[in-house]
Design a protein around this motif. Structure first.
Motif, mmCIF file in Angstrom:
data_model
loop_
_atom_site.group_PDB
_atom_site.id
_atom_site.type_symbol
_atom_site.label_atom_id
_atom_site.label_comp_id
_atom_site.label_asym_id
_atom_site.label_seq_id
_atom_site.Cartn_x
_atom_site.Cartn_y
_atom_site.Cartn_z
ATOM 1 N N ALA A 46 0.828 -1.213 0.000
ATOM 2 C CA ALA A 46 0.000 0.000 0.000
ATOM 3 C C ALA A 46 0.859 1.259 0.000
ATOM 4 O O ALA A 46 1.829 1.369 0.756
ATOM 5 N N ARG A 47 0.450 2.232 -0.836
ATOM 6 C CA ARG A 47 1.142 3.525 -0.893
ATOM 7 C C ARG A 47 0.254 4.658 -0.398
ATOM 8 O O ARG A 47 0.725 5.563 0.268
ATOM 9 N N PRO B 264 -8.094 5.229 -0.841
ATOM 10 C CA PRO B 264 -6.831 4.764 -0.262
ATOM 11 C C PRO B 264 -6.545 3.308 -0.623
ATOM 12 O O PRO B 264 -7.453 2.540 -0.957
ATOM 13 N N ASP B 265 -5.283 2.930 -0.529
ATOM 14 C CA ASP B 265 -4.907 1.521 -0.644
ATOM 15 C C ASP B 265 -5.074 0.808 0.692
ATOM 16 O O ASP B 265 -5.275 -0.411 0.726
ATOM 17 N N GLU C 94 -13.120 -3.867 1.032
ATOM 18 C CA GLU C 94 -12.836 -4.771 -0.076
ATOM 19 C C GLU C 94 -11.546 -4.364 -0.784
ATOM 20 O O GLU C 94 -11.379 -3.212 -1.184
ATOM 21 N N ARG C 95 -10.635 -5.327 -0.901
ATOM 22 C CA ARG C 95 -9.343 -5.115 -1.568
ATOM 23 C C ARG C 95 -8.517 -4.010 -0.906
ATOM 24 O O ARG C 95 -7.673 -3.380 -1.551
ATOM 25 N N ARG C 96 -8.787 -3.742 0.361
ATOM 26 C CA ARG C 96 -7.972 -2.779 1.118
ATOM 27 C C ARG C 96 -7.510 -3.437 2.416
ATOM 28 O O ARG C 96 -8.272 -4.131 3.075
ATOM 29 N N ARG C 97 -6.281 -3.179 2.806
ATOM 30 C CA ARG C 97 -5.784 -3.648 4.095
ATOM 31 C C ARG C 97 -6.091 -2.601 5.155
ATOM 32 O O ARG C 97 -6.082 -1.398 4.892
ATOM 33 N N VAL C 98 -6.349 -3.095 6.349
ATOM 34 C CA VAL C 98 -6.610 -2.224 7.495
ATOM 35 C C VAL C 98 -5.628 -2.565 8.598
ATOM 36 O O VAL C 98 -5.428 -3.744 8.932
#
Length: 405
Positions: free
Chosen positions: A165-166, A223-224, A249-253
């Motif tokens: 993630a950027r 955001p990524d 969805e499709r994002r890291r937390v």
């Protein structure tokens, strides 16, 4: 629920914890004034108080401290700093307590810490996470148990820096703890990955999050990944709206505190999966020391401990270790000196932790792992213990952050 605390019982005032049938200690009792946000944060503080009772009972059943039993006078600040300060004054002047302890919210902890400084009374802060408590507003009389926002941010940044993630967005409650956590996460992640961008911040009011609007605002920044600092009911609402609107969805937390059972279990089968979190894997943590603690807690309260239980138990353990070091002498300056550099065992069973003399921060760590669903409820997997001593600045750095004297 076994840990439920009746509102009337909390607000009634003093509760003296002693077990005459078990205690054989003689002499004047050592009185601890414990101030906390019991009615404002019951998910954490009901199990906290249970473990406090257990720890005091165990100390007293073993003969107390040099023949003096421990007693606790509880007060509920309802999450208001002004009430906490008023209670502190009553505890010191009317109840004649020998020291103060407790605190949950960071702004409340800072208020009690300032009272301790002005009145030259020992304050063993159990839970407030703000760095200011031991750095910018640190003082001779205040010590803190839990790993701070800086420490937990540093633990999570180790994992966040490994993600592709950027573009990052953040969400946090709009008070000292949330602001501090976001500030340190940004600074530490930028050091680790200079190419990251922070594209949006959301700071909803504590306990009053408009989760739908917050989720929509975060999604609009595309955001990524997301850094989350919400907890309690705010977290529940945020997760539910985020699931409904597809935010995750499709994002890291990456999320502070979400792995704590107080906040993860209420989500049931809605608990998020694959979030990187700090927390407490109480079911699977089988060090001998933790098994002993967990079994004793279950036997006393007929339920499993929560992280609040560990925090309370360790706070009493630290106070008892300090009093043994002083020979049960409760003169404030002597207790303060005994706290500096004090080592004591933690209920995690990971060995002794120490209150650093340089800033009065303990080296208690936290567990870092991922969330997962197990039997229809959230849990932590792939966890590791992050030793707090590894995530603290060097002494010379701290001296520049902390008032001298």
């Amino acid at each position: 629920m076994a840990t439920e605390i009746g509102r009337r019982g909390i607000l009634a005032g003093a509760t003296l914890l002693a077990t005459p049938g078990l205690v054989r200690a003689q002499g004047e009792a050592i009185r601890i004034g414990e101030i906390n946000s019991y009615t404002a944060q019951p998910a954490f503080l009901a199990p906290y108080r249970n473990a406090w009772v257990l720890a005091v009972e165990q100390v007293n059943a073993a003969g107390g401290i040099n023949g003096r039993r421990l007693e606790t006078v509880f007060r509920d600040d309802a999450g208001r700093p002004e009430d906490a300060v008023r209670h502190a004054g009553e505890l010191v002047n009317a109840e004649r307590v020998h020291l103060l302890a407790g605190g949950f919210l960071s702004n409340v902890g800072l208020a009690i810490g300032d009272f301790a400084r002005q009145n030259r009374r020992l304050f063993v802060a159990s839970e407030p996470l703000t760095d200011a408590l031991v750095w910018a507003q640190g003082n001779r009389y205040t010590f803190r148990l839990r790993p701070s926002t800086y420490m937990q941010a540093a633990m999570l940044v180790e994992e966040a820096a490994k993600l592709p993630a950027r573009r990052w967005a953040t969400v946090a409650p709009n008070y000292e703890y949330g602001q501090s956590a976001v500030r340190w996460f940004k600074e530490l992640l930028t050091r680790a990955k200079p190419d990251v961008q922070f594209v949006g911040d959301q700071f909803p009011a504590l306990g009053r999050i408009d989760a739908g609007a917050t989720v929509q605002a975060l999604a609009s920044t595309t955001p990524d990944a997301i850094f989350n600092v919400t907890f309690g009911a705010d977290l529940t609402n945020f997760v539910r709206q985020g699931n409904t609107r597809g935010l995750f969805e499709r994002r890291r937390v990456v999320s502070v505190l979400t792995g704590e059972p107080e906040y993860l279990l209420p989500l049931g089968d809605e608990a998020p999966e694959n979030w990187i979190v700090t927390g407490y894997p109480w079911e699977d943590l089988n060090t001998p020391g933790h098994v002993t603690f967990r079994d004793a807690y279950r036997q006393r309260w007929n339920e499993a401990p929560r992280l609040g239980s560990v925090v309370a138990y360790d706070t009493v353990s630290a106070i008892a270790a300090m009093l043994r070091k002083t020979g049960a002498n409760t003169e404030t300056e002597g207790m303060v000196e005994a706290m500096r550099g004090l080592s004591f065992p933690t209920a995690f069973g990971t060995g002794d932790v120490t209150f650093r003399a340089v800033d009065h921060q303990s080296t208690l760590g936290a567990y870092v792992g991922r969330t997962a669903l197990r039997n229809g409820r959230g849990t932590m997997v792939d966890w590791r213990y992050a030793d707090g001593a590894r995530y603290l600045p060097a002494d010379e750095v701290v001296r520049g952050l902390r008032p001298q004297g």
